[in-house]
Design a protein around this motif. Structure first.
Motif, mmCIF file in Angstrom:
data_model
loop_
_atom_site.group_PDB
_atom_site.id
_atom_site.type_symbol
_atom_site.label_atom_id
_atom_site.label_comp_id
_atom_site.label_asym_id
_atom_site.label_seq_id
_atom_site.Cartn_x
_atom_site.Cartn_y
_atom_site.Cartn_z
ATOM 1 N N ILE A 149 0.796 -1.138 -0.013
ATOM 2 C CA ILE A 149 -0.184 0.168 -0.065
ATOM 3 C C ILE A 149 0.731 1.298 -0.104
ATOM 4 O O ILE A 149 0.658 2.198 -0.761
ATOM 5 N N ARG A 150 1.749 1.279 0.855
ATOM 6 C CA ARG A 150 2.818 2.311 0.860
ATOM 7 C C ARG A 150 3.517 2.668 -0.530
ATOM 8 O O ARG A 150 3.729 3.594 -0.837
ATOM 9 N N GLU A 151 4.105 1.633 -0.895
ATOM 10 C CA GLU A 151 4.683 1.639 -2.274
ATOM 11 C C GLU A 151 3.571 2.182 -3.399
ATOM 12 O O GLU A 151 3.988 3.039 -4.363
ATOM 13 N N ALA A 152 2.497 1.590 -3.489
ATOM 14 C CA ALA A 152 1.291 2.405 -4.266
ATOM 15 C C ALA A 152 1.200 3.777 -4.099
ATOM 16 O O ALA A 152 1.062 4.532 -5.106
ATOM 17 N N CYS A 153 1.035 4.134 -2.897
ATOM 18 C CA CYS A 153 0.739 5.464 -2.316
ATOM 19 C C CYS A 153 1.757 6.421 -2.908
ATOM 20 O O CYS A 153 1.400 7.581 -3.312
ATOM 21 N N ASN A 154 3.174 5.875 -2.677
ATOM 22 C CA ASN A 154 4.044 6.816 -3.204
ATOM 23 C C ASN A 154 4.443 7.092 -4.618
ATOM 24 O O ASN A 154 4.996 8.032 -5.112
ATOM 25 N N LYS A 155 3.594 6.037 -5.280
ATOM 26 C CA LYS A 155 3.681 6.336 -6.684
ATOM 27 C C LYS A 155 2.484 7.193 -7.420
ATOM 28 O O LYS A 155 2.192 7.567 -8.422
ATOM 29 N N MET A 156 1.480 7.444 -6.396
ATOM 30 C CA MET A 156 0.105 7.884 -6.880
ATOM 31 C C MET A 156 0.301 9.541 -7.349
ATOM 32 O O MET A 156 1.150 10.197 -6.567
ATOM 33 N N THR A 157 -0.462 9.798 -8.136
ATOM 34 C CA THR A 157 -0.478 11.274 -8.547
ATOM 35 C C THR A 157 -1.853 11.810 -8.939
ATOM 36 O O THR A 157 -2.922 10.904 -8.973
ATOM 37 N N ALA A 158 -1.986 12.784 -8.720
ATOM 38 C CA ALA A 158 -3.487 13.322 -8.807
ATOM 39 C C ALA A 158 -3.759 13.749 -10.154
ATOM 40 O O ALA A 158 -2.933 14.016 -11.100
ATOM 41 N N LYS A 159 -5.080 13.711 -10.474
ATOM 42 C CA LYS A 159 -5.557 13.856 -11.840
ATOM 43 C C LYS A 159 -6.894 14.497 -11.530
ATOM 44 O O LYS A 159 -7.852 13.759 -11.065
ATOM 45 N N GLN A 160 -7.317 15.613 -12.304
ATOM 46 C CA GLN A 160 -8.414 16.043 -12.215
ATOM 47 C C GLN A 160 -9.386 15.863 -13.634
ATOM 48 O O GLN A 160 -8.819 15.999 -14.595
ATOM 49 N N PHE A 161 -10.881 15.881 -13.464
ATOM 50 C CA PHE A 161 -11.312 15.524 -14.598
ATOM 51 C C PHE A 161 -12.366 16.666 -14.567
ATOM 52 O O PHE A 161 -13.367 16.830 -13.471
ATOM 53 N N LYS A 162 -12.857 17.056 -15.789
ATOM 54 C CA LYS A 162 -14.098 18.160 -15.864
ATOM 55 C C LYS A 162 -15.174 17.032 -15.730
ATOM 56 O O LYS A 162 -15.438 16.033 -16.138
ATOM 57 N N LYS A 163 -16.484 17.726 -15.262
ATOM 58 C CA LYS A 163 -17.755 17.344 -15.584
ATOM 59 C C LYS A 163 -18.108 16.658 -16.688
ATOM 60 O O LYS A 163 -17.722 17.238 -17.783
#
Length: 106
Positions: free
Chosen positions: A36-50
């Motif tokens: 879980i920690r390894e996955a979290c360290n690789k996660m990035t944010a991405k925003q999508f429009k409606k």
């Protein structure tokens, strides 16, 4: 809105908050903490429009998403089947089973 900040910009406190949030999600209940920690360290944010398509039915899956806030609609064969909200994990079937996406999510 989707999970987190750029992994390179997160403070230790931010990384811990992301880890605690992800660890509490039912999808991750069978994962060991290290993974879980390894996955979290690789996660990035991405925003999508409606109404923007997040994943499209029939396409090859290359990643998955965790809905951090907002709401998305799941569509299968052109029919709305459900809405998902915060904490939903989206797009894992294609990755786990090496098959095309089974739904469109927008």
């Amino acid at each position: 809105n989707y999970l987190g900040f750029s992994p390179r910009r997160r403070s230790e406190d931010e990384r811990e908050k992301v880890y605690q949030w992800v660890r509490a999600l039912p999808y991750f209940s069978h994962f060991i903490d290290k993974n879980i920690r390894e996955a979290c360290n690789k996660m990035t944010a991405k925003q999508f429009k409606k109404c923007e398509t997040v994943i499209r039915q029939g396409e090859v899956g290359q990643n998955f998403y965790i809905l951090y806030s907002g709401r998305v609609t799941v569509i299968v064969n052109g029919k709305k089947v459900k809405d998902l909200t915060e904490g939903a994990v989206i797009g894992t079937n294609a990755l786990e089973f090496n098959k095309p996406r089974t739904a469109t999510v927008m």
